[in-house]
Design an enzyme around this catalytic site. Structure first.
Site, PDB file in Angstrom:
ATOM      1  N   HIS A 132      -3.801   6.344   3.062  1.00  0.00           N
ATOM      2  CA  HIS A 132      -4.480   5.137   2.582  1.00  0.00           C
ATOM      3  C   HIS A 132      -3.941   3.870   3.252  1.00  0.00           C
ATOM      4  CE1 HIS A 132      -5.702   2.004  -0.352  1.00  0.00           C
ATOM      5  NE2 HIS A 132      -6.687   2.813  -0.671  1.00  0.00           N
ATOM      6  N   ASP A 161       0.845  -1.188   0.000  1.00  0.00           N
ATOM      7  CA  ASP A 161       0.000   0.000   0.000  1.00  0.00           C
ATOM      8  C   ASP A 161       0.890   1.251   0.000  1.00  0.00           C
ATOM      9  OD1 ASP A 161      -2.304   1.830   0.698  1.00  0.00           O
ATOM     10  OD2 ASP A 161      -3.321  -0.080   1.002  1.00  0.00           O
ATOM     11  N   SER A 177     -11.197  -0.505  -1.417  1.00  0.00           N
ATOM     12  CA  SER A 177      -9.974  -0.474  -0.611  1.00  0.00           C
ATOM     13  C   SER A 177     -10.267  -0.719   0.855  1.00  0.00           C
ATOM     14  CB  SER A 177      -9.288   0.890  -0.740  1.00  0.00           C
ATOM     15  OG  SER A 177      -8.499   0.975  -1.894  1.00  0.00           O
TER      16      SER A 177
END
Length: 762
Positions: free
Chosen positions: A218, A146, A542
């Protein structure tokens, strides 16, 4: 099947010309992946030397030029390398002995808490599941590919955790604002990969934190959803306040930062997979994927990396994508667990009050409120300059006349899928002097956005009511209140409008997505570098992916010897196609009845997944049989597997027979029989009986329809017979359920009947 990948045609548009190096690398060079299959005992240094020799052969014998063009060597979990090559050089290398495929360095996109309570997984860090202990989760290591991690977040504290498992072989890589001492007993490893990004992006593009530190938020968000520690007062600016944790809060986290400002490049992703396999992770979670259409399996970095991970006993969980249209699903390989996004029963809404007494609510994370009512107009009424009223109705940048917009609430339309563009519209309205915004967005009406002025998102029906009020009222007025948390919204769960859908465009016999998990308005850890926040609320597949990674971690903790396929089967066959009111799950935005192309096997059920009763297990050899069935040749398979595999040895005549927990028949002409094998992982002595809900127009029978097990881990085989009973258009859906006194093991049935004269009906 050795080839120069056709996927290059799609990817060439994404590739940037490289600057001429001082030692003569050609202007026409691009970055390519050269994939060479499994590593079979070779010394890593010898592998690197071999890669340099291969490169030298296309650089006139020059080792110096070969080394200059070389970017990565993959030499731990599988073999291959990345290098700067001209198209001609790439074609020459694709024809060399030992090469499976050569493909360009494509860019992948990120597929961008009360959710656990909603699914029935209660408690803080003890994770109470009746009859089972999950204490062993401290021995499970989850790798996240990620954007990195913000290790100082309270979600990643190691207080009270035992020493790092001795089997761990990873490292904590130092870099900008990140020392190796930052890792702890929770975040036990952290690496970053930048070479692929730097080879493709303009040198002027800035990269925040050349280290494993997360600059976007994220990666921190996804890691904490799956494995974050319990935080007593997690909230977003006061919204959604309360205690929250990840699915497996005592599991270990290993970070592989491959995603930067503009995306995640293939050569970096493969390097991360290569290291994760060597480091000793048990599960890989990646909330990212390719654009559609996805390339074939061994010209796709995620498919390659996940194949070798699964071959080493590592489960790979990935998001299905955020395109939201039929056949837009990505991460299609059958060895991966692919996750769609659904809602929970928690919304964040702002009230919209009209002067005529009308009261509506819309999704929002804006904490700004209007103290008084103001005039409300359509964005079309505030058109400016060369923009037409229609264009201005979308509140595009510079499209609004500040004289007309000042002091008013504007009703704007939305057509794009980007979350950022919705937020930008509130900036456009604010800069034009507007004091509030109502955004009409049918597709994204359930996704809350942190607008910069009092704002709310409504669907088409509500939007038309508001526009009608404006049009028939001489001086329409409205007021928008601050966002608030609303629990108990129904129906729930629903499949998110943005969640990518099946059928599988690459291998239609494999149903994708596999399962659905919460992915709408999810609160989790964040990076203060991206916004001055410890926690944030995001939506996307996600966010759904790490929910499944967390449950897979708990299953691995309870059943440490289970294979990746067994864990995947447990999650799929215990999922439900019904909402909390026991009605069929519906799909946003139009709330139609869902089907397996929307939600796979159904919505995740964590407590049932720990004890599935039966599992559909598969071994790496089964995936080789699958590859044979879809046309891979023996030469390629020898390289991919590292073994002298022959398709004559394999038992699958068609991909239909892969021992998958769902059954999809995309071309039923008259009748066909499909075999499956289940393994008893429940009570040693147990009896299961088959119950079938047949797809419309198809008769389905199961032989035998009774399975009597006498011991644990006993395997039994059965056949599912499909026969056309009546003409039907398109795909139809049903399910097969194996039922004992305490357990239901459910598999979706998906069938498309072929027309009698012109192939498949569409």
């Amino acid at each position: 099947m050795v080839r120069f990948s056709r996927m290059s045609i799609h990817c060439l548009f994404l590739l940037t010309l490289l600057v001429v190096s001082q030692i003569g690398i050609s202007l026409s060079s691009k970055v390519y992946v050269v994939y060479m299959g499994s590593k079979t005992g070779q010394d890593p240094d010898e592998i690197l030397k071999n890669h340099h020799q291969m490169l030298a052969s296309v650089h006139g014998g020059s080792i110096k030029l070969a080394q200059a063009s070389h970017i990565y060597s993959y030499r731990h979990g599988f073999k291959g390398f990345a290098a700067k090559l001209t198209e001609e050089q790439a074609i020459r290398i694709s024809k060399m002995a030992g090469v499976v495929s050569v493909f360009p360095n494509c860019k992948r996109k990120l597929h961008t808490t009360h959710s656990w309570d909603f699914m029935g997984l209660l408690g803080d860090e003890t994770i109470k599941i009746s009859g089972y202990s999950t204490k062993n989760q401290e021995n499970v290591i989850v790798g996240f590919i990620d954007t990195g991690i913000w290790p100082e977040s309270p979600s990643f504290t190691d207080i009270g955790m035992s020493p790092v498992p001795v089997r761990w072989k990873g490292r904590c890589q130092s870099g900008e604002a990140f020392n190796s001492s930052i890792c702890n007993r929770k975040v036990i490893g952290a690496r970053y990969y930048l070479s692929g990004y730097e080879a493709e992006e303009d040198s002027g593009n800035t990269v925040s934190f050349k280290s494993p530190r997360d600059s976007s938020g994220h990666g921190s968000h996804t890691s904490s959803i799956a494995a974050g520690r319990y935080v007593t007062n997690m909230n977003y600016k006061g919204l959604a306040a309360g205690g929250a944790r990840g699915g497996a809060p005592m599991a270990r986290i290993a970070v592989y930062k491959t995603c930067w400002n503009s995306g995640c490049y293939d050569v970096d992703l493969l390097a991360a997979f290569d290291d994760a396999i060597r480091d000793g992770v048990d599960i890989v979670s990646l909330s990212l994927g390719p654009d559609t259409p996805q390339g074939e399996y061994f010209s796709d970095a995620i498919s390659i990396g996940s194949f070798h991970a699964v071959s080493h006993g590592i489960l790979v969980v990935a998001s299905v994508g955020n395109e939201g249209t039929p056949s837009s699903a990505t991460n299609l390989a059958p060895w991966m667990l692919t996750v769609a996004a659904g809602s929970t029963d928690r919304d964040f809404t702002s009230d919209i009050i009209l002067q005529n007494g009308g009261n509506f609510s819309g999704e929002s994370l804006s904490l700004y409120a209007m103290n008084d009512s103001a005039r409300i107009i359509s964005g079309a009424e505030a058109y400016a300059g060369y923009f037409t009223p229609y264009q201005s109705s979308f509140c595009l940048e510079s499209s609004l006349n500040s004289t007309k917009a000042r002091g008013k609430v504007l009703v704007c339309r939305h057509a794009e899928s980007s979350v950022e563009s919705k937020r930008e519209k509130s900036i456009v309205v604010k800069e034009a002097g507007g004091v509030g915004m109502i955004l009409i967005d049918e597709t994204g009406k359930n996704v809350a956005i942190p607008f910069l002025i009092p704002s709310a998102i409504v669907g088409m029906r509500t939007g038309n009511h508001i526009l009608s009020y404006i049009n028939r009222t001489r001086k329409p007025m409205s007021r928008i209140l601050a966002a608030k948390t609303v629990l108990g919204s129904q129906p729930a769960p629903r499949v998110a409008a943005f969640s990518s859908k099946g059928p599988n465009a690459l291998t239609p016999e494999i149903l994708k997505p596999d399962v659905t998990a919460p992915g709408v308005n999810i609160l989790a850890a964040w990076s203060p570098a991206a916004a001055n926040l410890e926690f944030n609320i995001l939506s996307g597949t996600s966010m759904a992916c790490p929910h499944v990674s967390g449950i897979a971690t708990l299953i691995k903790a309870v059943h440490p010897t289970w294979s990746p396929s067994a864990i995947k089967s447990a999650i799929m066959t215990t999922a439900t196609p019904f909402d909390k009111k026991h009605k069929p799950i519906i799909v946003d935005p139009n709330r139609r009845r869902g089907n397996p192309f929307d939600y796979g096997s159904g919505f995740l059920n964590p407590t049932r997944a720990i004890d599935p009763g039966l599992v559909y297990d598969s071994q790496p050899s089964d995936f080789i049989s699958f590859l044979c069935s879809i046309g891979y040749d023996e030469k390629s398979l020898h390289l991919i597997t590292g073994h002298n595999t022959t398709c004559d040895d394999q038992s699958l005549s068609t991909a239909l027979h892969l021992n998958y927990p769902s059954i999809t028949v995309p071309h039923l002409k008259d009748n066909i029989s499909v075999t499956r094998t289940v393994t008893n992982v429940g009570r040693p002595k147990s009896i299961y009986r088959a119950r079938v809900s047949s797809p419309r127009g198809v008769n389905v029978t199961v032989v035998p329809d009774r399975l009597a097990f006498t011991r644990l881990n006993q395997k039994m085989r059965f056949t599912v017979n499909f026969k056309v009973a009546a003409p039907s258009m398109g795909y139809t859906f049903g399910h097969l359920s194996w039922r004992s006194r305490k357990t239901w093991v459910i598999s979706p049935l998906v069938v498309r009947v072929a027309s009698s004269n012109s192939g498949m009906l569409r």
